[in-house]
Enzyme design. Structure first.
Site, PDB file in Angstrom:
ATOM      1  N   HIS A   1       0.830  -1.215   0.000  1.00 46.79           N
ATOM      2  CA  HIS A   1       0.000   0.000   0.000  1.00 46.79           C
ATOM      3  C   HIS A   1       0.865   1.266   0.000  1.00 46.79           C
ATOM      4  CE1 HIS A   1      -4.103   1.043  -0.150  1.00 46.79           C
ATOM      5  NE2 HIS A   1      -4.389   1.192   1.129  1.00 46.79           N
TER       6      HIS A   1
ATOM      7  N   ASN B   1      -6.719   6.630   3.963  1.00 42.07           N
ATOM      8  CA  ASN B   1      -8.080   7.100   3.709  1.00 42.07           C
ATOM      9  C   ASN B   1      -8.316   8.557   4.117  1.00 42.07           C
ATOM     10  OD1 ASN B   1      -8.037   6.687   6.442  1.00 42.07           O
ATOM     11  ND2 ASN B   1      -9.838   5.383   6.536  1.00 42.07           N
TER      12      ASN B   1
ATOM     13  N   ASP C   1      -0.587   2.664  -5.216  1.00 40.44           N
ATOM     14  CA  ASP C   1      -0.594   1.234  -5.543  1.00 40.44           C
ATOM     15  C   ASP C   1      -1.869   0.879  -6.303  1.00 40.44           C
ATOM     16  OD1 ASP C   1      -1.635   1.855  -2.749  1.00 40.44           O
ATOM     17  OD2 ASP C   1      -2.493  -0.139  -3.037  1.00 40.44           O
TER      18      ASP C   1
ATOM     19  N   ASN D   1      -8.854   3.920  -1.805  1.00 38.87           N
ATOM     20  CA  ASN D   1      -9.295   4.776  -0.694  1.00 38.87           C
ATOM     21  C   ASN D   1      -8.630   6.145  -0.656  1.00 38.87           C
ATOM     22  OD1 ASN D   1     -11.148   2.942   0.300  1.00 38.87           O
ATOM     23  ND2 ASN D   1      -9.701   2.001   1.718  1.00 38.87           N
TER      24      ASN D   1
END
Length: 194
Positions: free
Chosen positions: A22, A70, A95, A115
């Protein structure tokens, strides 16, 4: 010539996330800073680590938000508002599940399935016109496995491919700024790490 004033690399803060898939966007911004010999420094008013560099005569800010993924939009909006950077002058690296490791693609706008991207779209006033650098991390095969996949470390062979793709993306950043999106896409989209 493409006017890019802000390059953002998405990830999650803290050592437990540093080497997870991530954080591929953050790896890209770190590689870019290293390539241009600048250091990212924490700046609380921008909710992240920032640096400034010049590419092809353009003054560019780098940003790695230190909010969680997020909440990435908080940092991007703070910096864009402070420096009066337009949405179409922003490049966000992140990513991408839908691309295999070793593949990296550029695009402008589009859906917000990730997100961090979703939050940036929301914080910039739903304008989806920023540029995106999508770094392939591969898909685990089933949606129930996605969270563990993105928050897990890549296998060594996958990591090598991701690193090679990021290196190529760093080289293509100068092409993007000097020669524009199409020229950079032509080179970057033909690259595939072995």
């Amino acid at each position: 010539m493409l006017l890019v004033k802000l390059i953002v690399g998405l990830g999650n803060p803290g050592p437990e996330y540093e080497n997870t898939r991530h954080n591929a966007g953050a790896w890209f911004v770190n590689a870019l800073a290293s390539h241009f010999h600048v250091s990212l420094k924490a700046e609380s008013k921008f909710f992240g680590c920032t640096a400034r560099l010049t590419v092809a005569g353009q003054d560019i800010r780098l940003l790695y938000p230190t909010t969680f993924m997020n909440r990435s939009g908080q940092a991007v909006a703070a910096m864009a508002n402070f420096y009066r950077i337009e949405t179409d002058q922003i490049l966000v690296a992140y990513d991408e599940l839908d691309l295999p490791p070793g593949v990296v693609k550029l695009k402008t706008g589009g859906s917000a399935s990730q997100n961090g991207i979703r939050d940036i779209v929301s914080c910039l006033g739903n304008d989806k016109g920023f540029h995106r650098l999508r770094i392939g991390i591969g898909h685990p095969g089933h949606k129930s496995k996605v969270t563990g996949h993105v928050l897990g470390k890549a296998r060594p062979d996958e990591q090598e491919k991701i690193d090679a793709a990021i290196d190529e993306a760093v080289r293509c950043t100068e092409i993007l700024i000097k020669d524009g999106m199409v020229t950079a896409m032509n080179r970057l989209h033909s690259f595939k790490a072995d």
